[in-house]
Design an enzyme around this catalytic site. Structure first.
Site, PDB file in Angstrom:
ATOM      1  N   ASP A   1       9.711  -3.547  -5.569  1.00 25.44           N
ATOM      2  CA  ASP A   1      10.608  -3.130  -4.494  1.00 25.44           C
ATOM      3  C   ASP A   1       9.829  -3.024  -3.190  1.00 25.44           C
ATOM      4  O   ASP A   1      10.041  -2.118  -2.403  1.00 25.44           O
ATOM      5  CB  ASP A   1      11.262  -1.788  -4.839  1.00 25.44           C
ATOM      6  CG  ASP A   1      12.385  -1.416  -3.885  1.00 25.44           C
ATOM      7  OD1 ASP A   1      13.039  -2.322  -3.335  1.00 25.44           O
ATOM      8  OD2 ASP A   1      12.599  -0.205  -3.660  1.00 25.44           O
TER       9      ASP A   1
ATOM     10  N   ASN B   1       8.058   0.753   2.108  1.00 28.41           N
ATOM     11  CA  ASN B   1       7.224   1.242   1.012  1.00 28.41           C
ATOM     12  C   ASN B   1       5.739   0.996   1.284  1.00 28.41           C
ATOM     13  O   ASN B   1       4.940   0.930   0.360  1.00 28.41           O
ATOM     14  CB  ASN B   1       7.615   0.566  -0.306  1.00 28.41           C
ATOM     15  CG  ASN B   1       8.975   1.006  -0.767  1.00 28.41           C
ATOM     16  OD1 ASN B   1       9.425   2.096  -0.454  1.00 28.41           O
ATOM     17  ND2 ASN B   1       9.643   0.160  -1.514  1.00 28.41           N
TER      18      ASN B   1
ATOM     19  N   ASP C   1       5.702   4.431  -3.465  1.00 21.91           N
ATOM     20  CA  ASP C   1       6.849   4.242  -4.355  1.00 21.91           C
ATOM     21  C   ASP C   1       6.491   3.301  -5.497  1.00 21.91           C
ATOM     22  O   ASP C   1       7.181   2.321  -5.770  1.00 21.91           O
ATOM     23  CB  ASP C   1       8.080   3.726  -3.595  1.00 21.91           C
ATOM     24  CG  ASP C   1       8.636   4.758  -2.622  1.00 21.91           C
ATOM     25  OD1 ASP C   1       8.328   5.956  -2.795  1.00 21.91           O
ATOM     26  OD2 ASP C   1       9.378   4.376  -1.716  1.00 21.91           O
TER      27      ASP C   1
END
Length: 124
Positions: free
Chosen positions: A47, A52, A64
């Protein structure tokens, strides 16, 4: 959990920065190196985006990480890696740094870090 600083303040997300062309080049090189390390260990963030990634005094920090997946064991691992490459390159390109997610993904493959088998591939 450690505090990640940038000039004595909490490190900003990459998405919240206003970078020079030189900073973008350095950061992209750091991110490329991080992807090489992750792939070399057989894992993918899954992701990854400019939201992030923190910009700390010492360089970029990926956050994350609980969604990290095994790039081979997870049936979607290769697709997640491709998406990560496209996501980060889309952000860097929008800021003026020339890069391409498909090319970054292909580069990781050329380094032998990602193997994509086509259904019609002949196995030796």
């Amino acid at each position: 959990m450690a505090k990640i600083d940038a000039d004595g303040r909490p490190a900003p997300r990459l998405a919240a920065t206003r970078a020079t062309a030189e900073q973008l080049e350095v950061w992209f090189d750091q991110l490329r190196a991080a992807l090489i390390v992750l792939c070399g260990k057989g894992i993918v963030h899954g992701d990854l985006s400019a939201y992030n990634i923190l910009v700390a005094e010492s360089g970029l920090v990926l956050i994350d990480l609980p969604q990290i997946v095994d790039v081979i064991a997870n049936p979607n691992g290769v697709e997640f890696l491709h998406r990560d490459c496209v996501n980060v390159c889309t952000w860097f390109s929008s800021k003026g740094h020339v890069c391409d997610g498909d090319e970054l993904f292909a580069e990781l493959g050329a380094l032998g870090l990602v193997v994509v088998l086509r259904p019609d591939a002949e196995l030796l």
